[in-house]
Design an enzyme around this catalytic site. Structure first.
Site, PDB file in Angstrom:
ATOM      1  N   ARG A  27       0.815  -1.224   0.000  1.00  0.00           N
ATOM      2  CA  ARG A  27       0.000   0.000   0.000  1.00  0.00           C
ATOM      3  C   ARG A  27       0.846   1.271   0.000  1.00  0.00           C
ATOM      4  O   ARG A  27       0.316   2.362  -0.143  1.00  0.00           O
ATOM      5  CB  ARG A  27      -0.902   0.031   1.238  1.00  0.00           C
ATOM      6  CG  ARG A  27      -1.808  -1.157   1.372  1.00  0.00           C
ATOM      7  CD  ARG A  27      -2.680  -1.002   2.590  1.00  0.00           C
ATOM      8  NE  ARG A  27      -3.619   0.066   2.381  1.00  0.00           N
ATOM      9  CZ  ARG A  27      -4.801  -0.067   1.803  1.00  0.00           C
ATOM     10  NH1 ARG A  27      -5.179  -1.253   1.379  1.00  0.00           N
ATOM     11  NH2 ARG A  27      -5.592   0.950   1.643  1.00  0.00           N
ATOM     12  N   TRP A  75       2.548   6.214   1.770  1.00  0.00           N
ATOM     13  CA  TRP A  75       2.689   6.553   0.345  1.00  0.00           C
ATOM     14  C   TRP A  75       2.406   8.043   0.302  1.00  0.00           C
ATOM     15  O   TRP A  75       1.266   8.469   0.454  1.00  0.00           O
ATOM     16  CB  TRP A  75       1.700   5.768  -0.504  1.00  0.00           C
ATOM     17  CG  TRP A  75       1.931   5.895  -1.964  1.00  0.00           C
ATOM     18  CD1 TRP A  75       2.760   5.116  -2.732  1.00  0.00           C
ATOM     19  CD2 TRP A  75       1.319   6.832  -2.870  1.00  0.00           C
ATOM     20  NE1 TRP A  75       2.715   5.531  -4.046  1.00  0.00           N
ATOM     21  CE2 TRP A  75       1.845   6.580  -4.159  1.00  0.00           C
ATOM     22  CE3 TRP A  75       0.414   7.873  -2.713  1.00  0.00           C
ATOM     23  CZ2 TRP A  75       1.476   7.314  -5.280  1.00  0.00           C
ATOM     24  CZ3 TRP A  75       0.041   8.611  -3.831  1.00  0.00           C
ATOM     25  CH2 TRP A  75       0.574   8.313  -5.101  1.00  0.00           C
ATOM     26  N   ASN A  99      -4.689   7.054   6.781  1.00  0.00           N
ATOM     27  CA  ASN A  99      -4.655   6.731   5.352  1.00  0.00           C
ATOM     28  C   ASN A  99      -5.775   7.523   4.703  1.00  0.00           C
ATOM     29  O   ASN A  99      -6.924   7.399   5.114  1.00  0.00           O
ATOM     30  CB  ASN A  99      -4.865   5.221   5.161  1.00  0.00           C
ATOM     31  CG  ASN A  99      -5.139   4.868   3.713  1.00  0.00           C
ATOM     32  OD1 ASN A  99      -4.727   5.590   2.806  1.00  0.00           O
ATOM     33  ND2 ASN A  99      -5.837   3.765   3.507  1.00  0.00           N
ATOM     34  N   GLY A 100      -5.421   8.324   3.692  1.00  0.00           N
ATOM     35  CA  GLY A 100      -6.451   9.114   3.004  1.00  0.00           C
ATOM     36  C   GLY A 100      -5.982  10.533   2.787  1.00  0.00           C
ATOM     37  O   GLY A 100      -4.790  10.827   2.922  1.00  0.00           O
ATOM     38  N   LYS A 477       2.193  -3.349 -18.130  1.00  0.00           N
ATOM     39  CA  LYS A 477       2.913  -4.272 -17.242  1.00  0.00           C
ATOM     40  C   LYS A 477       4.413  -4.078 -17.375  1.00  0.00           C
ATOM     41  O   LYS A 477       5.138  -3.982 -16.398  1.00  0.00           O
ATOM     42  CB  LYS A 477       2.527  -5.710 -17.625  1.00  0.00           C
ATOM     43  CG  LYS A 477       2.423  -6.673 -16.537  1.00  0.00           C
ATOM     44  CD  LYS A 477       1.190  -6.595 -15.675  1.00  0.00           C
ATOM     45  CE  LYS A 477       0.662  -5.254 -15.373  1.00  0.00           C
ATOM     46  NZ  LYS A 477      -0.591  -5.155 -14.738  1.00  0.00           N
ATOM     47  N   GLU A 480       5.616  -0.512 -16.030  1.00  0.00           N
ATOM     48  CA  GLU A 480       5.510  -0.223 -14.600  1.00  0.00           C
ATOM     49  C   GLU A 480       6.511  -1.003 -13.762  1.00  0.00           C
ATOM     50  O   GLU A 480       6.975  -0.502 -12.742  1.00  0.00           O
ATOM     51  CB  GLU A 480       4.081  -0.424 -14.067  1.00  0.00           C
ATOM     52  CG  GLU A 480       3.621  -1.843 -13.967  1.00  0.00           C
ATOM     53  CD  GLU A 480       2.231  -1.973 -13.341  1.00  0.00           C
ATOM     54  OE1 GLU A 480       1.924  -1.243 -12.402  1.00  0.00           O
ATOM     55  OE2 GLU A 480       1.463  -2.820 -13.814  1.00  0.00           O
ATOM     56  N   LYS A 591      -0.433  -0.274  -4.342  1.00  0.00           N
ATOM     57  CA  LYS A 591      -1.387  -1.252  -4.866  1.00  0.00           C
ATOM     58  C   LYS A 591      -2.817  -0.725  -4.852  1.00  0.00           C
ATOM     59  O   LYS A 591      -3.582  -0.956  -5.773  1.00  0.00           O
ATOM     60  CB  LYS A 591      -1.286  -2.513  -4.011  1.00  0.00           C
ATOM     61  CG  LYS A 591      -2.183  -3.636  -4.440  1.00  0.00           C
ATOM     62  CD  LYS A 591      -1.562  -4.429  -5.548  1.00  0.00           C
ATOM     63  CE  LYS A 591      -2.437  -5.511  -6.093  1.00  0.00           C
ATOM     64  NZ  LYS A 591      -2.097  -5.806  -7.487  1.00  0.00           N
TER      65      LYS A 591
HETATM   66  C1  F6R Z   1      -1.308  -2.108 -12.747  1.00  0.00           C
HETATM   67  C2  F6R Z   1      -2.327  -2.022 -11.735  1.00  0.00           C
HETATM   68  C3  F6R Z   1      -3.158  -0.788 -11.697  1.00  0.00           C
HETATM   69  C4  F6R Z   1      -4.567  -1.091 -11.165  1.00  0.00           C
HETATM   70  C5  F6R Z   1      -5.338   0.223 -10.966  1.00  0.00           C
HETATM   71  C6  F6R Z   1      -6.749  -0.017 -10.524  1.00  0.00           C
HETATM   72  O1  F6R Z   1      -0.646  -3.323 -12.705  1.00  0.00           O
HETATM   73  O2  F6R Z   1      -2.485  -2.890 -10.923  1.00  0.00           O
HETATM   74  O3  F6R Z   1      -3.210  -0.157 -12.931  1.00  0.00           O
HETATM   75  O4  F6R Z   1      -5.227  -1.913 -12.073  1.00  0.00           O
HETATM   76  O5  F6R Z   1      -4.672   1.017 -10.021  1.00  0.00           O
HETATM   77  O6  F6R Z   1      -6.787  -0.718  -9.320  1.00  0.00           O
HETATM   78  P1  F6R Z   1      -8.070  -1.521  -8.896  1.00  0.00           P
HETATM   79  O7  F6R Z   1      -8.253  -2.627  -9.849  1.00  0.00           O
HETATM   80  O8  F6R Z   1      -7.754  -2.002  -7.506  1.00  0.00           O
HETATM   81  O9  F6R Z   1      -9.208  -0.548  -8.928  1.00  0.00           O
END
Ligand code: F6R
Length: 596
Positions: A27, A75, A99-100, A477, A480, A591
Site C-alpha cells: 500500500r 505513500w 490513510n487518506g 505491465k 511499470e 497497490k
Molecule cells: C497495474 C495495476 C493498476 C490497477 C489500478 C486499478 O498493474 O495494478 O493499474 O489496475 O490502479 O486498481 P483496482 O483494480 O484495484 O481498482
C-alpha cells in the site's frame, strides 16, 4: 494508499505491528513508523524508505516495549517522504496514523488552528492537533471524534491512541479501508485482513463515518451520531499461505503462475448444482434491462474492461464501452436512456472509480462491482457484486486479478445472452490448461527479455482488435515494473505516425491471435522490421507462422486475451528482474490507490 495496523492486548505490540505492516507494504513504502504506549509515555519510531529500515532500527520491534500500539507505512501525498512527515503524528497526548486525504485541511487550519506551529507538511497533523484541541477544551474523546467526523471533508482511516487512556484504541473511517480484527484477549485494527490474519480470522467492518472504541476484550462501533451499531463479525476466507511467497522469489511470479488455479476456482464458484456457469438472476435482470453497459475502471482493470466491452458486444449483442474512471467522473459523456454501470476493481477501493460510483448513484443508476475484495467500498456501494476469487494479489503489478476480471466478464456476458453458443466452462478449463503449459516456458521468456527488451530504453507492443487491447495491458505491465518506456499500439496505426519511433534495434512485441487480421499484423511486422526493429511474435497456433518465438495452444478466438497476456506478463517480470528492479514494489506506485 498507506497501511495501518493497531494492536491492544497482552503481548509486545511492536513485533506484531511490524509483521502486520509487512503485509501492507504493497500500500505504500516511502517511510514507516510506530507509536507504542509504555508506562505513561508514547514512544515513536520512524524510518524513511522500506519497512525493513524501521525493523532494523528497532531490532525487529524488540527495542520498543509496550502492548498497545499503532503502525503505518506511507505513500506520500502531502510532503516529502522524510521522518518528519512519516506517521504516526503526535501531540502531547495523542498519536495517530492516517490513510487518506483531508480535503479541507487549509480551512481547518485557518478556522481552528491558527495559532499552531505545524512541524510536518502533512494533512494528518491537522487531525491530531484538532483532537488535542477539542479534548483540551473539555470534549470527551468520543465526542471529539464525532466532532472530527463532522468537520473533516475527505477520506480517512485513522487509528488513534491516547497516552492518558492506554486501555483504549480508537478507529475512525471514511472512504478509506479499515477493519477491526477480533481476537481472544486482544484486538487489532488494520487496513485489510492480511495485516491481521496471522492472529485472527474474525473481523468487524467499519462503515464510512463510523468509529470504534477498542479494548483488549471489546469492540464497540458507533455512528457519527453516537448511536451504537449492532454488527456481527465475519470470518475471512484467507489463510497465511495465500499471502506468503512460498518458494517463489517474487509475488509477481507466484501470481502469474497462480492463474490456472484462479480460473479453475472461478469455474467452481460460478457453477450451479448442475455444473453450469451461472450469475444471480437479479444481476442478469439489470443487465438485460439496460440499453448500454458503461464499464468504469482504472489501469489494468480498465484494460480488462475493454475486453469486457468486446465480450458484451460479440457474445451478448449488448452495446458497451469501457471508460477511464478519472476521465469519466469530470467529463461524463452523454448517457443513454437506460444505462447500467459495471465497476471493475481488484481492490474495490480505488478512489477514481468510487467517485464515478457516487456520481452515478446520485443520478439514480444501477451498478455492479467486479472485485477481488469482499466487503470493499465499491462492493458495498454498488447494487450487486461479482467476486473475482483471485486470492490476495500482493505484487503491485496486477496479473492474476486481470485474468480473473476478464474471465468473470466472459461469464457475465455469456449468462446475459449466449448469442454465439460458446461452451464457456469448457473453454475456461482449456485456457487454464493452456496457461499451465505456458508457465513451463520460463527460460524462453527470460532469454527473449534478455536479448530483446532489457537492454533497450523503449519498447512497443502491436496488435489488432483484442490483440491491441492486450497490447495496452502488456505495455503497462512492462513499463511499470521494468521502467522500460513501452507503448501499446493498434498495429494499423503505426504508419500514421508511430513508426517514426522505430530505430535500429527497437524491440517490438507483436500479438497475433485473430484470424481475420493476422495477415495485416504480419504486414505491419514487415514494416517495422524493414526499419530495424527486433520483433518478438506471440501468436496462437492457428494464426502462427514458422518463425514466431512464442506459440500458444489454440483457444476460442474471443477468449485469446486470457492466454496471450501471460507471455507478456513473463516478459515484464524477467525484464524487471534482469534490470535489477524492485519487481513487487515498483517505484512511486501503490497497490490500492485511494486518492483521486
Ligand atoms: C497495474 C495495476 C493498476 C490497477 C489500478 C486499478 O498493474 O495494478 O493499474 O489496475 O490502479 O486498481 P483496482 O483494480 O484495484 O481498482
Amino acid at each position: 494508499m498507506c497501511g495501518i495496523v493497531g494492536y491492544i492486548g497482552p503481548d509486545e505490540a511492536a513485533p506484531i505491528l511490524l509483521d502486520g505492516l509487512s503485509k501492507l507494504e504493497y500500500r505504500g513504502y516511502d517511510s514507516a513508523g510506530l507509536a507504542i504506549y509504555n508506562d505513561g509515555r508514547i514512544n515513536i519510531e520512524k524510518a524513511v524508505g522500506k519497512l525493513a529500515n524501521l525493523s532494523e532500527k528497532t531490532g525487529g520491534g524488540s527495542q520498543v516495549k509496550g502492548s498497545l500500539g499503532i503502525g503505518h507505512t506511507r505513500w506520500a501525498t502531502h510532503g516529502k517522504p522524510n521522518e518528519v512527515n512519516a506517521h504516526p503524528h503526535s501531540t502531547e497526548n495523542f498519536s495517530i496514523v492516517h490513510n487518506g486525504i483531508i480535503e479541507n485541511e487549509a480551512m481547518l487550519r485557518r478556522t481552528y488552528l491558527n495559532d499552531v506551529n505545524f512541524v510536518s507538511d502533512t494533512d494528518t497533523e491537522v487531525v491530531v492537533r484538532l483532537l488535542e484541541k477539542f479534548t483540551s477544551e473539555g470534549e470527551a474523546i468520543d465526542v471529539a471524534i464525532m466532532h472530527l467526523i463532522d468537520i473533516i471533508d475527505g477520506s480517512y482511516a485513522l487509528a488513534i491512541i491516547d497516552r492518558r487512556n492506554p486501555e483504549y484504541m480508537y478507529a475512525v473511517k471514511n472512504k478509506s479501508p479499515l477493519l477491526i480484527g477480533k481476537g481472544e484477549g486482544f484486538n487489532m485494527i488494520g487496513s485489510d485482513a492480511m495485516a491481521m490474519i496471522a492472529h485472527t480470522d474474525t473481523f468487524y467492518e467499519i462503515h464510512d463515518q463510523e468509529f470504534a472504541i477498542v479494548t483488549r476484550n471489546s469492540v464497540d462501533i458507533f455512528t457519527s451520531y453516537s448511536k451504537k451499531v449492532d454488527r456481527e463479525p465475519y470470518k475471512a476466507e484467507l489463510d497465511l499461505s495465500d499471502i506468503s511467497k512460498g518458494t517463489y522469489p517474487h509475488y509477481m511470479l507466484k501470481e502469474i503462475e497462480e492463474q490456472p488455479l484462479v480460473l479453475r476456482r472461478i469455474i467452481g464458484e460460478y457453477q450451479n448444482d448442475a455444473g453450469e456457469l451461472t450469475v444471480p438472476e437479479e444481476i442478469l435482470a439489470d443487465v438485460r434491462a439496460c440499453d448500454k453497459i458503461y464499464i468504469i475502471a482504472c489501469g489494468t482493470s480498465y484494460h480488462a474492461g475493454i475486453i469486457g466491452k468486446h465480450f458484451f458486444e460479440n457474445i451478448s449483442g449488448k452495446p458497451a464501452d469501457s471508460y477511464i474512471a478519472s476521465e469519466f467522473v469530470y467529463n461524463t459523456p452523454l448517457l443513454t436512456e437506460r444505462p447500467l454501470f459495471i465497476f471493475i476493481s481488484q481492490s474495490g477501493e480505488t478512489a477514481d472509480s468510487r467517485a464515478v460510483l457516487v456520481k452515478i448513484k446520485e443520478m439514480g443508476h444501477k451498478a455492479i462491482t467486479l472485485t477481488n475484495v469482499k466487503g470493499s467500498t465499491l462492493s458495498r456501494e454498488a447494487d450487486h457484486t461479482m467476486l473475482l476469487y483471485a486470492g490476495p494479489e500482493i505484487a503491485v503489478a496486477s496479473t492474476k486479478a486481470y485474468t480473473a476480471q476478464v474471465a468473470v466478464l466472459a461469464i457475465l456476458a455469456v449468462a446475459v445472452k449466449n448469442k454465439i453458443g460458446i461452451d464457456l466452462k469448457y473453454e475456461l478449463a482449456l485456457i487454464a490448461n493452456t496457461i499451465e503449459s505456458l508457465c513451463s516456458d520460463r527460460e524462453l521468456y527470460k532469454r527473449l527479455a534478455e536479448e530483446y527488451i532489457a537492454p533497450s530504453r523503449n519498447c512497443f507492443y502491436i496488435g489488432r482488435g483484442v490483440d491491441y487491447y492486450v497490447c495496452l495491458e502488456a505495455a503497462l505491465k512492462l513499463k511499470e515494473v521494468s521502467y522500460v518506456q513501452t507503448e501499446g499500439f493498434a498495429a494499423g496505426e503505426l504508419k500514421h505516425g508511430t513508426i517514426s519511433l522505430i530505430e535500429e534495434g527497437t524491440p517490438v512485441v507483436a500479438i497475433i491471435t485473430q484470424y481475420n487480421t493476422h495477415l495485416n499484423t504480419r504486414g505491419n511486422i514487415k514494416e517495422v522490421t524493414a526499419r530495424g526493429a527486433k520483433v518478438i511474435r506471440i501468436s496462437t497456433k492457428g494464426a502462427s507462422s514458422r518463425r514466431d518465438q512464442i506459440v500458444i495452444g489454440d483457444v476460442h478466438e474471443l477468449l485469446t486475451p486470457l492466454v496471450s497476456v501471460v507471455p507478456a506478463q513473463y516478459l515484464a517480470y524477467y525484464t524487471a528482474f534482469l534490470r535489477g528492479c524492485d519487481i513487487d514494489k515498483p517505484r512511486n506506485l501503490a497497490k490500492s490507490v485511494t486518492v483521486e
